[in-house]
Design a protein around this motif. Structure first.
Motif, PDB file in Angstrom:
ATOM      1  N   ILE A 232       0.843  -1.080  -0.213  1.00  0.00           N
ATOM      2  CA  ILE A 232      -0.184   0.057  -0.260  1.00  0.00           C
ATOM      3  C   ILE A 232       0.959   1.105   0.439  1.00  0.00           C
ATOM      4  CG2 ILE A 232      -1.265   1.123   1.396  1.00  0.00           C
ATOM      5  CD1 ILE A 232      -2.667  -1.204   2.578  1.00  0.00           C
ATOM      6  N   TYR A 233       2.185   1.669   0.743  1.00  0.00           N
ATOM      7  CA  TYR A 233       2.507   2.771   1.238  1.00  0.00           C
ATOM      8  C   TYR A 233       3.221   2.763  -0.721  1.00  0.00           C
ATOM      9  CZ  TYR A 233       7.554   4.945   1.845  1.00  0.00           C
ATOM     10  OH  TYR A 233       8.574   5.257   1.968  1.00  0.00           O
ATOM     11  N   LEU A 234       3.731   1.283  -1.324  1.00  0.00           N
ATOM     12  CA  LEU A 234       4.544   1.358  -2.607  1.00  0.00           C
ATOM     13  C   LEU A 234       3.299   2.158  -3.824  1.00  0.00           C
ATOM     14  CD1 LEU A 234       6.808  -1.967  -2.551  1.00  0.00           C
ATOM     15  CD2 LEU A 234       7.597   0.885  -2.103  1.00  0.00           C
ATOM     16  N   VAL A 235       1.784   1.719  -3.769  1.00  0.00           N
ATOM     17  CA  VAL A 235       1.073   2.210  -4.295  1.00  0.00           C
ATOM     18  C   VAL A 235       1.025   3.775  -4.154  1.00  0.00           C
ATOM     19  CG1 VAL A 235      -1.207   1.702  -5.070  1.00  0.00           C
ATOM     20  CG2 VAL A 235      -0.030   0.006  -5.059  1.00  0.00           C
ATOM     21  N   ALA A 236       0.734   3.870  -3.182  1.00  0.00           N
ATOM     22  CA  ALA A 236       0.283   5.587  -2.459  1.00  0.00           C
ATOM     23  C   ALA A 236       1.524   6.257  -3.542  1.00  0.00           C
ATOM     24  CB  ALA A 236       0.308   5.480  -1.228  1.00  0.00           C
ATOM     25  N   VAL A 237       2.860   5.889  -2.719  1.00  0.00           N
ATOM     26  CA  VAL A 237       4.191   6.899  -3.686  1.00  0.00           C
ATOM     27  C   VAL A 237       4.299   6.817  -5.003  1.00  0.00           C
ATOM     28  CG1 VAL A 237       6.367   7.200  -3.998  1.00  0.00           C
ATOM     29  CG2 VAL A 237       5.816   6.389  -2.041  1.00  0.00           C
ATOM     30  N   GLY A 238       3.451   5.154  -5.485  1.00  0.00           N
ATOM     31  CA  GLY A 238       3.414   5.497  -7.314  1.00  0.00           C
ATOM     32  C   GLY A 238       2.833   6.645  -7.699  1.00  0.00           C
ATOM     33  N   ILE A 239       1.320   6.472  -6.804  1.00  0.00           N
ATOM     34  CA  ILE A 239       0.084   7.607  -7.061  1.00  0.00           C
ATOM     35  C   ILE A 239       0.710   8.536  -7.683  1.00  0.00           C
ATOM     36  CG2 ILE A 239      -2.297   8.268  -6.819  1.00  0.00           C
ATOM     37  CD1 ILE A 239      -2.469   5.211  -5.905  1.00  0.00           C
ATOM     38  N   ALA A 240       1.685   9.180  -5.968  1.00  0.00           N
ATOM     39  CA  ALA A 240       1.952  10.733  -5.864  1.00  0.00           C
ATOM     40  C   ALA A 240       3.195  10.953  -7.070  1.00  0.00           C
ATOM     41  CB  ALA A 240       2.434  10.481  -4.458  1.00  0.00           C
ATOM     42  N   GLY A 241       3.968  10.079  -7.491  1.00  0.00           N
ATOM     43  CA  GLY A 241       4.353  10.328  -9.338  1.00  0.00           C
ATOM     44  C   GLY A 241       3.895  10.562 -10.637  1.00  0.00           C
ATOM     45  N   VAL A 242       2.769   9.637 -10.000  1.00  0.00           N
ATOM     46  CA  VAL A 242       2.082   9.359 -11.737  1.00  0.00           C
ATOM     47  C   VAL A 242       1.137  11.157 -11.532  1.00  0.00           C
ATOM     48  CG1 VAL A 242       0.204   8.527 -12.919  1.00  0.00           C
ATOM     49  CG2 VAL A 242       1.694   7.244 -12.180  1.00  0.00           C
ATOM     50  N   MET A 243       0.783  11.386 -10.312  1.00  0.00           N
ATOM     51  CA  MET A 243      -0.817  12.629 -10.395  1.00  0.00           C
ATOM     52  C   MET A 243       0.745  14.124 -10.459  1.00  0.00           C
ATOM     53  SD  MET A 243      -3.924  12.135 -10.511  1.00  0.00           S
ATOM     54  CE  MET A 243      -3.859  13.135  -9.627  1.00  0.00           C
ATOM     55  N   GLY A 244       1.926  14.012  -9.409  1.00  0.00           N
ATOM     56  CA  GLY A 244       2.940  14.810 -10.087  1.00  0.00           C
ATOM     57  C   GLY A 244       3.242  15.099 -11.774  1.00  0.00           C
ATOM     58  N   PHE A 245       3.947  13.857 -12.245  1.00  0.00           N
ATOM     59  CA  PHE A 245       3.521  14.129 -13.530  1.00  0.00           C
ATOM     60  C   PHE A 245       2.624  14.507 -14.335  1.00  0.00           C
ATOM     61  CE2 PHE A 245       4.422  12.331 -18.035  1.00  0.00           C
ATOM     62  CZ  PHE A 245       5.963  12.225 -17.893  1.00  0.00           C
ATOM     63  N   LEU A 246       1.292  14.270 -14.439  1.00  0.00           N
ATOM     64  CA  LEU A 246       0.149  15.474 -14.936  1.00  0.00           C
ATOM     65  C   LEU A 246       0.035  16.409 -15.109  1.00  0.00           C
ATOM     66  CD1 LEU A 246      -2.035  11.789 -14.058  1.00  0.00           C
ATOM     67  CD2 LEU A 246      -0.778  12.138 -16.650  1.00  0.00           C
ATOM     68  N   LEU A 247       0.745  16.364 -13.658  1.00  0.00           N
ATOM     69  CA  LEU A 247       0.152  17.968 -13.128  1.00  0.00           C
ATOM     70  C   LEU A 247       1.247  19.341 -14.047  1.00  0.00           C
ATOM     71  CD1 LEU A 247      -1.371  19.969 -11.654  1.00  0.00           C
ATOM     72  CD2 LEU A 247       0.543  19.430  -9.776  1.00  0.00           C
ATOM     73  N   GLY A 248       2.985  18.049 -13.728  1.00  0.00           N
ATOM     74  CA  GLY A 248       3.686  18.997 -14.787  1.00  0.00           C
ATOM     75  C   GLY A 248       3.281  19.238 -15.757  1.00  0.00           C
ATOM     76  N   MET A 249       2.962  17.504 -16.725  1.00  0.00           N
ATOM     77  CA  MET A 249       2.302  17.989 -18.180  1.00  0.00           C
ATOM     78  C   MET A 249       1.586  19.074 -17.773  1.00  0.00           C
ATOM     79  SD  MET A 249       2.468  14.281 -19.257  1.00  0.00           S
ATOM     80  CE  MET A 249       1.921  14.580 -20.237  1.00  0.00           C
ATOM     81  N   VAL A 250       0.184  19.604 -17.136  1.00  0.00           N
ATOM     82  CA  VAL A 250      -0.843  19.992 -18.258  1.00  0.00           C
ATOM     83  C   VAL A 250      -0.661  21.701 -18.074  1.00  0.00           C
ATOM     84  CG1 VAL A 250      -3.195  20.226 -16.610  1.00  0.00           C
ATOM     85  CG2 VAL A 250      -2.823  17.937 -17.101  1.00  0.00           C
ATOM     86  N   GLY A 251       0.092  22.185 -16.698  1.00  0.00           N
ATOM     87  CA  GLY A 251       0.018  23.612 -16.401  1.00  0.00           C
ATOM     88  C   GLY A 251       1.559  23.969 -16.332  1.00  0.00           C
ATOM     89  N   PRO A 252       3.173  23.897 -16.437  1.00  0.00           N
ATOM     90  CA  PRO A 252       3.885  24.025 -16.265  1.00  0.00           C
ATOM     91  C   PRO A 252       3.644  25.556 -16.117  1.00  0.00           C
ATOM     92  CG  PRO A 252       4.730  22.882 -18.433  1.00  0.00           C
ATOM     93  CD  PRO A 252       2.720  22.759 -17.985  1.00  0.00           C
ATOM     94  N   ASN A 253       3.665  26.130 -16.466  1.00  0.00           N
ATOM     95  CA  ASN A 253       3.135  27.877 -17.060  1.00  0.00           C
ATOM     96  C   ASN A 253       2.344  28.260 -15.848  1.00  0.00           C
ATOM     97  OD1 ASN A 253       4.436  27.553 -19.826  1.00  0.00           O
ATOM     98  ND2 ASN A 253       2.175  27.778 -20.696  1.00  0.00           N
ATOM     99  N   ALA A 254       1.654  28.179 -15.567  1.00  0.00           N
ATOM    100  CA  ALA A 254       0.924  28.349 -13.820  1.00  0.00           C
ATOM    101  C   ALA A 254       1.649  27.651 -12.984  1.00  0.00           C
ATOM    102  CB  ALA A 254      -0.085  27.673 -14.547  1.00  0.00           C
ATOM    103  N   LEU A 255       2.299  26.959 -12.941  1.00  0.00           N
ATOM    104  CA  LEU A 255       3.421  26.864 -11.592  1.00  0.00           C
ATOM    105  C   LEU A 255       4.193  26.838 -11.779  1.00  0.00           C
ATOM    106  CD1 LEU A 255       2.618  22.509 -11.929  1.00  0.00           C
ATOM    107  CD2 LEU A 255       1.247  24.310 -11.191  1.00  0.00           C
ATOM    108  N   ARG A 256       4.809  27.376 -10.376  1.00  0.00           N
ATOM    109  CA  ARG A 256       6.825  27.584 -10.092  1.00  0.00           C
ATOM    110  C   ARG A 256       6.574  27.187  -9.339  1.00  0.00           C
ATOM    111  NH1 ARG A 256       5.612  31.119  -4.124  1.00  0.00           N
ATOM    112  NH2 ARG A 256       3.530  29.720  -3.742  1.00  0.00           N
ATOM    113  N   SER A 257       8.673  27.038  -9.280  1.00  0.00           N
ATOM    114  CA  SER A 257       9.315  25.837  -8.677  1.00  0.00           C
ATOM    115  C   SER A 257       8.486  25.878  -7.063  1.00  0.00           C
ATOM    116  CB  SER A 257      11.079  25.905  -9.028  1.00  0.00           C
ATOM    117  OG  SER A 257      10.824  27.035  -8.276  1.00  0.00           O
TER     118      SER A 257
END
Length: 90
Positions: free
Chosen positions: A22-47
């Motif tokens: 469950i720990y590994l799945v949760a960390v994997g989901i966080a990685g996928v969501m971060g990747f998708l968030l980075g693909m969708v709106g990097p112009n509106a995000l700051r570092s």
């Protein structure tokens, strides 16, 4: 003779292995969501800063690493605290 019989062909899962999966799945989901968030709106995000030290760019890889490391650290500390308390007061 203290062994518990298991059904043939069925794995015997312990609580630790289930929690670890469950720990590994949760960390994997966080990685996928971060990747998708980075693909969708990097112009509106700051570092973002990882542990207030390392500046991560708002790219898909940067946000995926940030999400995975942050969640792995927070959940890891909580799981270690639960393990310590369970051993100490169990």
């Amino acid at each position: 003779m203290s062994e518990t019989p298991t059904r043939r062909g069925q794995a015997d899962y312990s609580g630790r292995s289930v929690v670890f999966v469950i720990y590994l799945v949760a960390v994997g989901i966080a990685g996928v969501m971060g990747f998708l968030l980075g693909m969708v709106g990097p112009n509106a995000l700051r570092s973002v800063r990882l542990f207030f030290l390392i500046e991560m760019p708002p790219t898909p890889l940067g946000l995926a690493v940030y999400g995975m490391v942050t969640l792995a650290t927070i959940l890891g500390v909580l799981l270690l605290a639960v393990r310590f308390i369970a051993r100490r007061y169990g």
